[in-house]
Scaffold this active site. Structure first.
Site, mmCIF file in Angstrom:
data_model
loop_
_atom_site.group_PDB
_atom_site.id
_atom_site.type_symbol
_atom_site.label_atom_id
_atom_site.label_comp_id
_atom_site.label_asym_id
_atom_site.label_seq_id
_atom_site.Cartn_x
_atom_site.Cartn_y
_atom_site.Cartn_z
ATOM 1 N N ASP A 287 11.663 21.577 -9.050
ATOM 2 C CA ASP A 287 12.912 20.900 -9.295
ATOM 3 C C ASP A 287 12.545 19.520 -9.846
ATOM 4 O OD1 ASP A 287 15.585 20.190 -9.108
ATOM 5 O OD2 ASP A 287 15.250 19.279 -7.172
ATOM 6 N N ILE B 280 14.356 24.888 -22.600
ATOM 7 C CA ILE B 280 15.442 25.847 -22.759
ATOM 8 C C ILE B 280 16.643 25.355 -21.967
ATOM 9 C CG2 ILE B 280 14.607 27.310 -20.890
ATOM 10 C CD1 ILE B 280 15.465 29.704 -22.704
#
Lengths: 1379, 364
Positions: free
Chosen positions: A459, A1004
């Site tokens: 994360d 992405i």
């Protein structure tokens, strides 16, 4: 099918987060809601349970009967225990559990049978049991019956002892909890008396005061809060420290005024049976009049939560003890199987095969042997056919060769892992001084998986970064305020931080001990590490403390204001604008509104350290006349207003309920004041909210009276001068008591602190109003009309307030720039205004872009003036939406969207979230170790890329492949194109070996990712990502995160690790093979679902590179050694079968045989598994490549297994046949033959370990010597004392005789040397030829260990002082000097 | 060197936070043990470090091997097979009349010639081949408490002894298959004087069992008289005499009869020898067994044909390392040589690879 969904919005006060999808739980719930909505479309007739506030009594009662229940349709009836219906109470409450909890598995009586029962669920024990039973069959009996039982007994005893210990700890903890006292209403004394928790029953009335822990699930019947609210903190349940509101049961008969009288409480409560759904509670309360009131989750106080901010509450217990939701939510420890363990199983299967082969050989051999004999003297049962005898021998041999199956290996591995966990837990490098937290190892059996991680999913926020949001700069009215000082301050931060943490620890330690974790009561089977549990618990309790301190850390708090902005702001407070030109009034109002928005557009709870969350410090008296400000606000209709200065101090301090009453008094006060000028709309709006008045009236009246009598204060000229001279922030801090802001997200806290730095501070909050201090104006009460909370669809939150100065209804909205910018109006009214507006917008957009480039988190602040007509119109619809039954969510969303339009852009803020220390180094090390690092974040692309540069995930010359496609087809095409453009995986590996060659990084975006994750594009995406060095997924949802992890884990079959800190990472953490939680700023969900919890990202470095490597190599080596040991020893017995007619005879005393594995050679492998160090820690850290070298493990282990087995065969051959040839033909007896064999086997096994182990400490030596000593000691003593014991193989005098003969030692020496020679030779040759880097540093370690210690020392010292500026400045590409 | 000598305080100059009450810092103790920094010897097995060990082992083993080999070669051993498998063998007839309890003893005499005189004490063994005394069921078939003189076990033999626990409702003493199958040939040795007269060589029946067996493990049941003590028991099925008539000497009778004790110590391997008699050396001047012709007189009782066994008589002198066994010496020599050879190989490897490696950078 559809249940409990609208509960959600009431239970959760959703966090306001700038990230789109950081509120993971919300996200998931939204998804569920979405699904259910779809279902509802199909089946609209389904009954839907209304929120209690809106539902009419009769309606709710009918609906209550048709509650859609998940489980059985049964309900429970609850009556007051000491109420009027004693008989009924007895009848109904019989089956209810009391509040005493018992989490122990056993009682004193049931311990032995229960524990045995539990233990025989394990295959290993069943195997032992099978052997024992087999030995009872006379024809196959191999040893004495009692001897075969020893292994089983030992294992059972060890485990039982462990279980008993754990259970006792649970028992003590239960007792502690059960003995907690609480005030319970007693029927006899007609008063609340102190009782233990365990004596609380369903139907009891319990009175709790602030900061008390709720003993059982109860319905809120009375709250000292005038509006019937009560705040609870659920940190003990889910780790969330934000406060949650609970409401009184509506329409209680004698609710008003006084506390409720339990003896006359004769309502019947009917609610659903106990279940584990924390967010759902349904039922109704039937009044004596027959009226039914719906009960809702927001009426329920959950066990083990803490009452906050509320003086006194009374509730009736509906679920007690184990039936409480908290207890039903107890889940056991995580159990994961490590890969090594799985592989071990195959090895064990091989062993089984080997065993069967050996036994079959013996069986066939015995049959053939018998066939050739004709009734010899030594043949006892002459009648049995050879085939049958062979069959018997098969089973006998299974008993004899039982140790071949390394069942004890499982027990040993468990013990070894405990030892490894112990050392990981105690590693000082994994200790965080600021938080005073160690690493938590929650999963106890996957330590070695840390050693061959191939993919790391991280994360960003809170994991790579600190998640300490610090206000960095802002732009208002299109003007950028760079806050240079502030930026400089942020560069030097670490030093004071520990100090501030320490201080706040001291401050808050008063309430630290109170936390009770209910989740702890299920103790892991493995928890022999005594502290583990308690620590976890402490962690929980500490958590709330450290979190508070973290949010209010000095860095976040002390925002240094920008001088220019201060100057402009001072124009507001000082009449004589002075030297510099005063800004135009529009700009000034923008600035003021901006800070007001920062201060109030949030859900921050204010408390002061002296009395946490309970009382607000006294308001400062405003010292300045408002004349000038009035002038400023001329464009708006300005209503005269009375500052609340003269609220007399004695009154304020008087009552214990001081704060709320005072606050309300003030609220009332302003309302009345405002009413005076006769604004009709105002009156209207206050009529719309009768509750406000009703709850304020009680205390408000008197206060209002005094307020009205007040005179306006005189201007205080000295203050303004002082402020102008000294700047705004510092002096207030030192003077007055510090306020503690407790925010749901750190961003909010940062903004509030920023506002405070400009003297625009939030000083108090209650449901209907906010107390705000404005520069030059003093404390003002802002009437809070609505909060439109954050959700990830809207990506913004708003507050609707009545402006304290203008009296107008204002909407302040803050949110992500992407949404806000579209909602702002391009100006209405005059041409000039339009121009200004578009200019502001343009400028702000420019600033936004530059902020994003700098890696700042941006927020746009807007306001909107709503006319009274608009407002009342909206309010009506909003109320309809709120009270609607169906589609409530959607209606609320629409309603919010209606209001949040045509906003006026005030400005934007940039919040810094700094990288944690040593993140770039750690990531570099990970990549060096061959671990692919992916970052999955919910952040914007720009921010993500920026952070990736900063943490060296991206190198300056990397090729950036950005995938953000508008449609699925284009996504497919694009991915294909990229794939073709990139060199294939094989090539790229060779390329990445070359150091600085440019490699590609895939970026992405969320939507594209969603397409890429679909079935048909998956493989393409995977292939593409395999060719990239790193992948960055931005704007990804929690679900996508876990999908990515799962995709990589399953499709590539690699070992994955996920690390995250927030609730949005939970699914990812759970999906990965190893989940690591960062115990950071965002609650404990991530930690709770993780396998390991660390406090810093950098700890991963040591955890993986050192501990992972060690654990893996230790365990792998120990496993091999264990198998070797068993095979080697068992084969000795097997070879003997060739010389005893395959009859299952052994040449050893059976005691020695059994104890050999159980006692004499059991400890060294354990020590080996816990303490061995193949490479020293600093080498592993310095050369991450070593990690990769060891984790190309599959080949390594499987061929090592056979190599080991082969070596074991060789050694056993030597160990058997050397003595055989030396003694054959002589008069050697059975035991005399076994004696040198055993002794040399022991020596071989122990010395084998010496060869294999990489380190030998005094512990190793001690254990080895003790093992050998115990064997010889046992054997000697046994042969002296055992005269007629151990019947068939009586050892009397055997070993004493032989150990006095030189031939014994000659045989042992020869055997041992010959057996170990090949291994020693091969090891030496192997090491010489493939001399590895680790080996070399072993040398240096030996030579320079002194030096090493000194280095460690220095490193430790410097560790706390490292000052870095991790977040890039203007040029992210030129950041290499960070390292 | 000892890592424990520096403590947490001076390492990082950190002052533990302690709030009011007992705020225990959770900082792990910085001890060498907990931080896994225990001073350790790291055996790095490279060619160079292992070399000395190989040479030393070689240097030690080869002399030992030579010593053992020489010792073993000095031991004189003579073996006569008297099974009587061949028709030409003197005992052929006896071996054909297989009967455990044949009333008429069958005797045969085997002449043999000792080529060397036996100077020291000579140990006389009987050897059996293909006799699986180590068979699992056979080994178990005894009652150690009975043999230890336990009166209860005497009358109630352990189940392990089945089916040789009782006979005709009387407990068997000593019970079990081992005792039942006791070797019962009688061997006598005659020296053929050069004059042609046969001189019987005195054979000592005592001192052949282990001291511990004779004095600790085996005991006769209490009783003034062995006959009385064994009252109520019966002899093993295959025996001709009860246990209390094994020998005339009361110190060598009953359970503590040394022949019996020796038999009861089951052999490890199917081909074994057991000490039968000792020929003590009387006179320093005369060899115990002079060179010359001898005759072995056998009372042939023990049947071995059923399992194709062989019976031998062995005469052997012993040394400190026991009986004649060239294996140990040869093994020592060969292992020592192999060690030496491997040492040389390692030396080569060291000069081939070790040196290169030292200068070479590691890219792995």
């Amino acid at each position: 099918m559809c249940f409990a969904l609208q509960d959600v919005d009431i239970v959760k006060v959703p966090g306001w987060r700038p990230e789109v999808c950081c509120v993971g739980e919300m996200e998931r719930l939204h998804w569920v809601q979405h699904r259910v909505r779809q279902l509802l479309v199909v089946d609209p007739g389904q009954g839907w349970y209304a929120s209690p506030a809106a539902a009419l009594p009769n309606k709710s009662s009918t609906e209550a009967h048709s509650l859609p229940h998940r489980g059985s349709g049964k309900r429970r009836k609850v009556l007051a225990r000491h109420g009027p219906h004693q008989q009924d109470y007895k009848a109904t409450s019989k089956s209810f559990k009391s509040n005493a909890i018992r989490t122990t598995k056993y009682s004193l009586l049931t311990f032995i049978p229960m524990n045995l029962f539990q233990q025989f669920h394990r295959i290993a024990n069943l195997y032992f049991l099978f052997l024992v039973l087999l030995n009872w069959v006379p024809v196959v009996e191999a040893f004495q019956k009692e001897i075969t039982m020893i292994p089983l007994l030992v294992v059972l005893t060890v485990i039982a002892f462990k279980d008993a210990l754990e259970d006792y700890r649970r028992y003590r903890f239960d007792k502690k909890i059960n003995k907690n006292v609480v005030q319970v209403f007693c029927g006899k004394q007609k008063a609340y008396i102190q009782q233990c928790w365990q004596d609380v029953h369903v139907g009891d009335f319990v009175r709790l005061s602030c900061n008390e822990i709720i003993p059982a699930d109860m319905l809120l019947l009375y709250s000292s809060d005038p509006r019937g609210l009560c705040y609870i903190e659920t940190a003990n349940l889910d780790g969330e420290t934000n406060l949650k509101q609970r409401q009184l049961v509506t329409d209680l008969p004698a609710q008003q005024g006084s506390e409720l009288t339990p003896e006359s409480f004769d309502c019947r409560i009917e609610c659903e049976n106990p279940n584990d759904d924390l967010s759902r509670f349904r039922g109704y309360m039937e009044h004596p009049s027959g009226v039914r009131v719906g009960l809702h989750n927001s009426n329920l106080l959950l066990r083990s939560c803490t009452i906050r901010n509320t003086e006194t509450v009374v509730g009736i217990v509906v679920y007690a003890g184990h039936e409480t939701k908290a207890m039903m939510n107890n889940s056991g420890p995580r159990y994961k199987r490590s890969r090594l363990e799985k592989r071990l199983n195959t090895d064990v299967l091989w062993c089984v095969l080997l065993l069967i082969i050996m036994c079959l050989t013996a069986a066939i051999g015995h049959g053939l042997w018998l066939n050739n004999l004709k009734d010899p003297v030594f043949q006892i049962e002459g009648e049995t056919s050879p085939a049958l005898a062979g069959f018997y021998v098969f089973w006998t041999m299974i008993i004899v060769l039982q140790v071949l199956i390394p069942i004890s290996l499982y027990v040993s591995i468990e013990i070894v892992k405990l030892g490894q966990i112990y050392f990981i837990h105690n590693d000082i490098a994994l200790y965080n001084q600021q938080l005073d937290s160690r690493i938590q190892c929650r999963a106890l059996n996957i330590t070695e998986d840390l050693g061959h991680i191939q993919y790391l999913f991280s994360d960003k926020t809170g994991t790579l970064t600190e998640n300490k949001m610090v206000f960095r700069r802002c732009s208002i009215y299109g003007v950028e305020y760079p806050h240079e000082e502030n930026g400089r301050r942020l560069e030097v931060y670490e030093a004071e931080q520990s100090e501030s943490a320490a201080r706040s620890v001291t401050l808050r330690s008063g309430c630290s001990g109170r936390s009770l974790s209910c989740a702890r009561s299920s103790v892991s089977l493995h928890t022999l590490t005594a502290e583990q549990e308690e620590e976890e618990e402490e962690q929980l309790s500490n958590h709330s403390r450290t979190r508070t301190s973290a949010f209010c850390s000095r860095v976040a708090k002390e925002v240094i204001p920008d001088p220019e902005l201060v100057r402009k702001l001072n124009c507001l407070s000082s009449v004589d604008g002075g030297s510099s030109a005063p800004p135009c009034s529009l700009e000034l109002t923008h600035i003021t509104d901006f800070f007001l928005a920062l201060a109030i557009c949030n859900s921050v709870v204010v408390s002061s350290p002296s009395q946490p969350r309970h009382e607000v410090p006294e308001a400062r008296t405003p010292l300045k006349s408002l004349e000038e400000i009035k002038l400023m606000f001329q464009p708006f209709s300005f209503s005269p207003f009375s500052p609340l200065s003269a609220l007399s101090p004695p009154q304020a301090r008087g009552s214990p309920r001081g704060f709320t009453s005072r606050l309300f008094a003030r609220a009332k006060n302003t309302t009345t004041q405002r009413e005076e000028p006769g604004q009709e709309s105002n009156l209207e709006s206050s009529k719309l909210q009768p509750e406000v008045d009703s709850c304020c009236r009680a205390e408000g009246g008197a206060a209002g009276q005094t307020g009205e009598d007040m005179e306006e204060p005189k201007p205080g000229p000295d203050w303004s001068r002082q402020a102008a001279a000294e700047g705004l922030s510092r002096q207030t801090d030192s003077e007055e008591e510090e306020l503690l802001y407790e925010a749901e997200s750190p961003d909010e806290a940062a903004l509030v602190h920023a506002a405070q730095a400009y003297r625009c501070s939030l000083r108090g909050r209650c449901a209907q109003s906010l107390l705000v201090e404005l520069p030059g104006l003093g404390s003002l009460s802002v009437q809070l009309l609505h909060i439109l909370p954050f959700d990830s669809d809207r990506k913004r939150m708003s507050v609707v307030v009545r402006h304290p100065l203008s009296g107008r209804v204002m909407v302040y909205t803050k949110g992500a720039d992407s949404v806000i910018m579209d909602l702002t109006h391009t100006g209405k009214g005059t041409e000039g205004e339009q121009e200004i507006c578009s200019h502001i917008k343009e400028q702000t957009q420019k600033h936004l872009d530059s902020y994003a480039r700098d890696g700042l988190r941006t927020l746009c602040i807007t306001k909107k003036v709503v006319t009274e007509e608009e407002y009342s119109l909206w309010l009506k619809e909003h109320l309809v939406a709120e009270s609607s039954i169906e589609n409530r969510e959607e209606l609320l969303l629409e309603s919010a969207q209606r209001l949040e339009s045509n906003l006026t852009l005030l400005g934007t803020t940039g919040i810094v979230d700094r990288l944690q220390e040593q993140v770039p180094e750690t990531i570099e090390a990970m990549q060096g170790a061959g671990i692919k690092v992916w970052v999955l974040t919910g952040d914007k692309k720009e921010t993500a890329i920026n952070i990736a540069y900063a943490c060296k995930l991206l190198r300056p010359n990397d090729k950036l492949l950005t995938a953000s496609c508008p449609s699925k087809d284009s996504c497919a095409a694009y991915l294909e194109e990229l794939r073709l453009a990139l060199p294939s995986a094989e090539d790229s590996t060779t390329v990445t070996d070359g150091e600085q060659s440019s490699s590609s990084v895939l970026v992405i975006e969320g939507q594209t990712l969603a397409w890429a994750l679909q079935e048909d594009l998956r493989s393409l995406f995977l292939e593409l990502s395999c060719r990239c060095r790193a992948v960055l997924c931005c704007r990804s949802t929690p679900l996508q995160k876990s999908q990515v992890v799962r995709l990589v884990r399953d499709q590539l079959g690699v070992m994955t690790l996920a690390v995250g800190d927030g609730a949005n990472d939970v699914s990812m953490i759970q999906a990965a093979d190893v989940g690591i939680g960062i115990s950071g700023q965002e609650g404990m969900q991530a930690v709770m679902s993780s396998d390991f919890a660390v406090s810093r990202f950098k700890h991963l470095g040591k955890l993986l590179l050192v501990h992972g490597h060690w654990c893996y190599s230790r365990l792998a080596n120990m496993t091999l050694y264990f198998i070797y040991k068993n095979v080697m020893f068992v084969n000795l017995l097997f070879w003997y079968q060739f010389f005893c007619g395959f009859s299952g005879s052994v040449m050893t005393n059976s005691w020695v045989l059994i104890l050999f594995n159980l006692l004499f050679t059991s400890v060294p492998p354990l020590i080996y598994g816990v303490l061995d160090r193949d490479t020293p820690a600093h080498t592993l850290l310095a050369r991450p490549a070593l990690y990769q070298a060891s984790h190309t493990s599959k080949v390594y282990v499987s061929y090592m297994f056979w190599f080991t087995v082969l070596d074991a065969f060789y050694q056993s051959l030597v160990c058997f046949f050397m003595p055989y040839f030396a003694l054959s033909g002589s008069d050697v007896g059975l035991l005399s033959f076994g004696s040198p064999i055993n002794a040399s086997a022991l020596l071989i096994i122990l010395l084998h370990q010496v060869i294999e182990s990489h380190t030998l400490t005094w512990i190793h030596c001690l254990v080895l010597v003790l093992s050998a000593g115990s064997y010889f000691g046992f054997v000697l003593v046994f042969s002296l004392l055992c005269v007629s014991c151990s019947p068939p193989t009586n050892p009397t005098g055997v070993d004493t005789l032989h150990m006095a003969q030189p031939i014994f030692y000659l045989i042992c020496a020869l055997t041992t040397v010959t057996a170990l020679l090949p291994r020693l030779f091969l090891r030496a040759v192997h090491n010489t030829i493939h001399s590895s880097a680790g080996l070399r540093s072993d040398h240096t370690d030996n030579l320079y260990s002194e030096e090493y210690h000194r280095r460690m020392q220095r490193w430790n010292q410097s560790q706390s002082r490292v000052n870095r500026l991790p977040v890039s400045s203007q040029n992210p590409g030129l950041e290499p000097d960070i390292a | 060197m000892m890592a424990t000598s520096y403590n947490a305080k001076d390492e990082d100059g950190h002052i533990t936070v302690s709030g009011p009450g007992t705020m225990r810092s959770k900082k792990p103790e910085n001890t060498a043990f907990k931080q896994q920094r225990l001073p350790a010897w790291q055996p790095i097995l490279t060619a160079w470090t292992v070399l000395p060990a190989f040479f030393i082992i070689g240097l030690i083993f080869i002399p030992i091997g030579i010593g053992l080999f020489v010792t073993s070669n000095n031991i004189k051993e003579f073996e006569v097979d008297y099974t009587g498998v061949d028709v030409s063998s003197p005992c052929f007839n006896c071996s054909q009349n297989y009967m455990w309890n044949s009333s008429r003893p069958c005797t045969c005499s085997i002449p043999f010639y000792l080529e060397q005189p036996y100077q020291s004490d000579v140990f006389m063994y009987y050897g059996l081949s293909n006799f699986y005394q180590n068979h699992r069921r056979y080994v178990k078939s005894r009652d150690d408490s009975q043999l230890n003189g336990d009166l209860v076990s005497l009358t109630k033999p352990s189940k392990e002894c089945e089916p040789y626990a009782t006979n005709e409702n009387k407990p068997i003493a000593p019970c079990g298959a081992i005792a039942n199958s006791m070797f019962n040939d009688t061997l006598e040795l005659f020296y053929s004087d050069p004059n042609g007269t046969l001189i019987q060589i005195p054979l000592s029946t005592t001192g052949i069992a282990w001291w511990t067996d004779k004095h600790v493990k085996f005991r006769n049941p209490a009783g003034s008289n062995l006959t009385v003590a064994f009252q109520g028991t019966t002899k093993p099925v295959n025996w001709r005499r009860p246990v209390y008539e094994l020998d005339a000497d009361p110190e060598n009778n009953g359970f503590i009869n040394e022949d019996f004790i020796v038999w009861m110590r089951t052999a490890a391997l199917p081909t074994f020898r057991k000490l039968y008699r000792i020929i003590n050396k009387n006179n320093n001047m005369i060899p115990t067994l002079p060179q010359g012709n001898y005759t072995l007189e056998v009372v042939y009782n023990y049947p071995v044909r059923s399992f194709e066994g062989r019976k031998r008589m062995i005469l052997s002198t012993i040394s400190w390392m026991g009986g004649k066994n060239p294996f140990l010496g040869l093994a020592y020599i060969s292992v020592g040589s192999v060690c030496f050879f491997l040492g040389v190989v390692l030396l080569l490897i060291h000069y081939r690879c070790g040196n290169q490696n030292n200068s070479q950078d590691i890219s792995n």
